[in-house]
Design an enzyme around this catalytic site. Sequence first.
Site, PDB file in Angstrom:
ATOM      1  CB  CYS B 265     -11.413 -14.844  -6.738  1.00  0.00           C
ATOM      2  SG  CYS B 265     -12.426 -15.430  -5.398  1.00  0.00           S
ATOM      3  CB  CYS B 318      10.338   4.746  10.741  1.00  0.00           C
ATOM      4  SG  CYS B 318       8.700   4.540  10.000  1.00  0.00           S
TER       5      CYS B 318
END
Lengths: 425, 425
Positions: B265, B318
Amino acid sequence: MEVELKEMLNDLESLKRSLADPSHHAPIDKLQFRVERLTSLAKSGPVRRSKVKDMSAEVVDSNPYSRLMALQRMGIVGNYERIRDFSVAIVGVGGVGSVAAEMLTRCGIGRLLLYDYDKVELANMNRLFFRPEQSGMTKTDAAVQTLSDINPDVILESYTLNITTVQGFDTFMSSLKNKSFRPNKEGTGIDLVLSCVDNYEARMAVNQACNELNQTWMESGVSEDAVSGHIQLLIPGETACFACAPPLVVASGVDERTLKREGVCAASLPTTMGVVAGLLVQNTLKYLLNFGNVSPYLGYNSLKDFFPTMEMKPNPQCSNFACLERQKEYLLVKPARDAAIKAKMEAEASSVPESPLHLDNEWEISVVDDTEPESAEAKTSDALPEGLVRELPSADEFQKPPTEATEGTIDDLEDLRKQLEALNS
Amino acid sequence: MEVELKEMLNDLESLKRSLADPSHHAPIDKLQFRVERLTSLAKSGPVRRSKVKDMSAEVVDSNPYSRLMALQRMGIVGNYERIRDFSVAIVGVGGVGSVAAEMLTRCGIGRLLLYDYDKVELANMNRLFFRPEQSGMTKTDAAVQTLSDINPDVILESYTLNITTVQGFDTFMSSLKNKSFRPNKEGTGIDLVLSCVDNYEARMAVNQACNELNQTWMESGVSEDAVSGHIQLLIPGETACFACAPPLVVASGVDERTLKREGVCAASLPTTMGVVAGLLVQNTLKYLLNFGNVSPYLGYNSLKDFFPTMEMKPNPQCSNFACLERQKEYLLVKPARDAAIKAKMEAEASSVPESPLHLDNEWEISVVDDTEPESAEAKTSDALPEGLVRELPSADEFQKPPTEATEGTIDDLEDLRKQLEALNS
């Protein structure tokens, strides 16, 4: 509504008794059933969450504290649940104070004291927190309504008063002194005072109260043009008080005291106020829960996204008598305090092996450069860091009798003094 | 409840008609009166403010826009009312997105598009915006409920979907392309997309959509340990896209993709998320209304109150095809664009006399030092500014076939690739 419905039930009951013919009873029974159903509908209202006895770290959707208790598991905070022991006073429940109050409420702070004399207006709707349907309510009442719905675990005390009046100041002082929430606490009944007011007089009142009570506080402010703001930590005797030097503002701002000039409406933005409230409460959490570094002064220039910092030492010629008293006390205890801090640091350095904050590092991420940014040093009043200016000439200049000033500056100083007196009247 | 009350009135009426003796009518009349009063009580409900046709600068308590229109009088914004022409899409209505949506709603944005697939839980109550009684509602429905009460002037569109699914992505794309709000707008129907999601896959989906549509967007994020965050401006072809380089995070943070690991969490704080939302929307306002400097990248290290900045150029290698297309287009138009900007700046410099922002300066305050802080220069991927680290090795390294890597690094790269694939699956 519930009272009305109960009276209707009674009326139906007497009507039934007055009717001899039992054939008329059936429609009345039906009506009674309808009223009973309406009563249960009215009672249910909006669902409120029940109080939580202990803060749990359990990871379930129904736990409002799981994401806060996770701060412990991550090694950020030593004992998060201590937050329930703390009392924070927020003076001014406007654009900054209301958001600060909501943040602390959602963090599960033990007790919040709220002070404001103003009412909610539609003109406040360009800032977070208040809702249009709360228009006309006092800001304190509206805040208590919203905050108690959000987190019923927080003890809320609201004071609808003006701390710059004699009576308001007295009530403010006694509320800070009240220690019934944690009787064994040293000093006042409050752990931190947050000043979120929008004028000079109110800040001076908070300063006076905190100097008298030796109460650490944080000041916050947003410029009249809405695009800059600041927060500041004030520890009586140790840092400059609000009267030690003219207030520092971020360079893009204009004089905040023009804010209350007749016919002038200050601009405001939910963004600037939200950022200032966030920085203020983040530093409040760091101060209360003992993690990270609490900023002595942090400015926010939103046009450039520039955040100047600095430290300010107290002024030995401060005009505030209580500040001078606290300065004397601080100088007396300082040598012993410094020695204790040094001894503690040495002991920690020798006993605790250097261990990483995060034990698992499966991505093999290493921090390339995490050296602390150049620390702001305490500077003299003439050497301000980039991007900060004083609101007024330094307090010293006001103390000097006009005869000491040179011929050319008398008029300016006299003029400034008159303007200041007019503002304070 | 209103239906129930109406049925009761009918029942009472038929009961009255069935009673021959008029002496029984009085108690029934009384009951009818009670039900009518309850009906008007139930109808009144919470007061909603009515829509406002034009934004007024009038300084009255009932004007929700007076403090925003004041930005014009102060010389900060040229034409504030233009905000009503803009459409902003917010992807992810969690701790950052919900607050960003509320800020834009209170600022009077023209149209907001909200995307989220999640439901409100009590575990979200440690962040601003959602209320406990909204638990179980979808975040989009709860947001529309709250936002339409706050400002009925804003057009709200909500999309309860997951943009990382094929169908969700298609709906996301067509909603961005829809131009019915402002048919003459160039490009898409949206002025800015704000990514407020909490995972890598969703960010890559936003990146893909914005690269394909040539849509400028801003990305935001908060670290798993809740104490740092960032915002970033992405202009397809002109700045690095999200796939050009591994994401930059503030040094104190840990890998955000651990956030979704089973049984783990993440911590979160209303302060950090409020600050990140405030910085994000402040830069949104600067971008839309053309004032101040929009930050290309701004980090927030809350432990040190340190705010690193930098710029990132697109990566000519990219892996994202649409990004490469946008880069080509940008290089084609760049010379003409640069010349136009230069000509405009020269024209402005020669025609407009240098005048102070604030014409009246009765306090004779002069800004001592307001030079811009050292501007962040575009840096290569190896030279990051203080306090920033990459989340992963650079994208280039993933492109290299294993044979090119030296013996010692193959295992590490293979291992990383496998982990990345596992995360993306």
